[in-house]
Motif scaffolding. Sequence first.
Motif, short mmCIF file in Angstrom:
data_model
loop_
_atom_site.label_atom_id
_atom_site.label_comp_id
_atom_site.label_asym_id
_atom_site.label_seq_id
_atom_site.Cartn_x
_atom_site.Cartn_y
_atom_site.Cartn_z
N ARG A 216 46.23 32.96 46.49
CA ARG A 216 46.38 33.36 47.89
C ARG A 216 47.09 34.69 48.02
O ARG A 216 46.78 35.48 48.92
CB ARG A 216 47.14 32.27 48.65
CG ARG A 216 46.29 31.04 48.95
CD ARG A 216 47.11 29.93 49.53
NE ARG A 216 46.27 28.83 49.99
CZ ARG A 216 46.71 27.61 50.27
NH1 ARG A 216 48.02 27.34 50.14
NH2 ARG A 216 45.89 26.68 50.68
N GLN B 165 45.31 37.77 49.89
CA GLN B 165 46.02 38.41 50.98
C GLN B 165 46.07 39.93 50.78
O GLN B 165 45.79 40.71 51.69
CB GLN B 165 47.45 37.85 51.10
CG GLN B 165 48.37 38.65 52.02
CD GLN B 165 47.86 38.73 53.44
OE1 GLN B 165 47.43 37.73 54.00
NE2 GLN B 165 47.91 39.92 54.03
N LYS C 221 42.39 40.35 52.73
CA LYS C 221 42.91 40.33 54.11
C LYS C 221 43.67 41.62 54.42
O LYS C 221 43.58 42.14 55.54
CB LYS C 221 43.81 39.10 54.30
CG LYS C 221 43.07 37.79 54.10
CD LYS C 221 44.02 36.61 53.97
CE LYS C 221 43.28 35.37 53.49
NZ LYS C 221 44.20 34.25 53.22
N GLU D 231 41.45 34.64 58.51
CA GLU D 231 42.02 33.73 57.52
C GLU D 231 41.37 32.35 57.57
O GLU D 231 41.09 31.74 56.53
CB GLU D 231 43.53 33.61 57.73
CG GLU D 231 44.29 34.87 57.34
CD GLU D 231 45.77 34.78 57.67
OE1 GLU D 231 46.11 34.06 58.63
OE2 GLU D 231 46.57 35.43 56.97
N ASP E 230 39.60 31.38 54.20
CA ASP E 230 40.29 30.38 53.39
C ASP E 230 39.53 29.06 53.32
O ASP E 230 39.58 28.36 52.31
CB ASP E 230 41.69 30.13 53.94
CG ASP E 230 42.60 31.35 53.83
OD1 ASP E 230 42.22 32.29 53.12
OD2 ASP E 230 43.67 31.35 54.46
#
Length: 803
Positions: A65, A69, A73, A356, A360
């Motif tokens: 993650r 990120q 992201k 997200e 995700d």
Amino acid sequence: MAPELIKRLEQSGATVALLPPALLNDLGQLRQTVEQWRERCGPVAGVVLLSVLDAQEPDSLNTWRQQTQTHIKGVFQVLQLCAIDYSQADQDEPFRIVATSQMGGCFGRDHNLTLQGLAGGGYTGLLKCLITEATQVQAKAIDLDPALSAVQGADIVLAELLAPGRLEVGYPSGQRTVFATVEAPLPETKRDSLAINEDWVVLVTGGARGITAEVLTELAPYGLRLVLVGKSPLPGSEPVDTEGIEEESLLRKALILRMQAKHSQPGQQPPRLMPAEINHKIQELRRDRAVRHNLERLRQLGAEVEYHAVDGRDGATLGQLVDDLYRHYGRIDAVIHGAGIIEDKLVADKSLASFERVFDTKVDSAFTLSLHLRPDSLQLMVFFSSVAGRYGNRGQADYAAANEVMTRLAWDLDRRWPQTRVVSLCWGPWDTTGMASEAVKQQFRARGIEPIPLASGRRFFLEELLYGTKGDTEVVAGVGPWEAYEQEQSLAREPRSQSQISIPSGHSTSAFWLLPGPPQTLPNGAVVVEATLSLQTAPYLYDHRLEGRPVLPATAALEWLAELVQAGWPDWVVSEVRNLRVLRGVVLSSETDTARLRLQALASTHADAAELLVTALIEDADRQLPMYRAQVVLRSQLVEPPPMVWDPIPPERTLSPVMAYRDYLFHGPRFQLVQSIEAIAEQGIDAWVTPSDGATWVSGGSQVSWLFDPGLLDTAPQLAIVWARLYRDTTPLPSCLTSVVRYAVAGPPGPLQLRLRLRQVEENSIVYDAVFCDRDQQVHLAMTQIESTCNPALNRLAGNSHG
């Protein structure tokens, strides 16, 4: 490689702002830094992404993650912060983006991929979507061979940064390589090692609904055990008050009564319910029905079915479930990872929280499965991906990035799990209710993409399992011009001189007829422009005067708002104007009077891949009073025209255009576009009309196409006046244009037949529809439910035209 590349960029005269990877984890600091650089150096001209080259191989969901990120992201947030910059770029000097990964040079397709740079696999999907939303962006996703030196890597990145062409480019052993979509027939014989039987345990995420539930009907007859995982709890029985009700209005009524009864207090009025709340309850009910139906259907087909409510983003719970299945059954033979959600919206408009959720839901659960599954006994690992990731799709950057990361994971697992067939199925759209609207499916068909019939999709899935071979890891499912599409996307970004630029169907150039200049974009995303209306700036008002006073026609207000929205969102196409309401007419008190107007437009907070709705307004700039309001519908392309369904009417009365303009109408030469009136009857009018000459409408007019042609559209209200004078002795003026649509019809329109049909006649109002079609009966424009207020006192306006 980064220092070498920065040195070369600076030697070329570029100003380089270095954003450390840690900054991609802090949105507030990232925004502040970008704004500071913009104030100091001017607009951002491009972005080069190198951070994934230094990524470490993740050993847990937490480190995974952290990487997504930073490298996905965070990159999304950088691109979103640069939306203001790339929106102001143009095709001759585009906004340039290069995203660099190091997965062996073939994006892992030659099995050189490692998890070290896996997150970078999402760059291709993210950027392929962005270039469909912003045509002034030139983007490249470059995959390098780790054996290349820093100097070689810098040379490659700099060359690709400046060159147009294919977005997805690899450099295995330094050799420039692009990746084509080719047909690959299945072998004629089944895999000997695959024997699906009743002993199998199949784990399925997202299997209770959608296409995943559909394909499971091909496995259920084998009598195997299906372990379905879904985010929502297993629904109980449906309450009797809605059971069996399918019709939307009846279902809504029953739910309202239920909710009011639940929340009502004795002696008090029932609580007021919001439409959104009711809609949510209806969606919930239909979702629960689908889950119950699908589970029962699979059981009836012969499968043993169990259901577990687990959020795939919860790695601990999902991992525990996998471990428990091994303890309880001793095996998992196949996994189908079909979980996923969509929340379509453009990159510039999408929130990080929404990105997200979409990303995700698919990616974190896929990574968790890879950590807990036992490949020594696992025979099949099937990921459900999408052509949105492989080729891009407007409004689906998050979904596309997730699918591409998952596909890179599939390649990595296929390498690391030698006994397991791993495949990522990139599904095209399915031809079924609830998975794509009819309008969306029509747009797919217009691009040559055929939605997949249910039976064909199910059969494709089963045959891929039975006949597909290990190593065929990235498979596109569906009929479409896939390779041609990627070539077109590349050619569309070749630099061209102004004389070579062709305007796509539905677009006009930047020089609009009525718009006084380019609009400004406000911090909230609204676009605005101010204009001064006068007889000097708008000579057409000479020919649209009521009792000597120039009045802005409703159709000109419609064109004005359409042009504003087209200028503000140039990557979309204005397709329709809805609910144009005349709140206060724009009237000049004399020939020397002026009106200072403010035009503004703001996009809806939700956009999907098919359309974007923009609310547009014309207001008095001095008094801040609204004059006209409408919703403008933007689509990726104009829709195909519907068939002409109205037959010509038998004439009850006849009238020449000369007599109509003399005796019933007040319109001057620029608006006198009715060439002949073929038939007048109780149900409507048939006439031939001609497009207006825009060069005579505004000062300094040149040969530029209208979006809607306000003069042509105005012939419908004109003939409505003629009809009302003949049959009701009253004069109607338009108050609401419910829908005006323009269609994708080849060639410039010549004279068009206008067919006007009355749909409602009251004492003080009429409502009518009108279509404009050519001699081949192809519809160019359609006006639906045009509401007009009637007043016999306005009969005095007749014959008051001005030349």
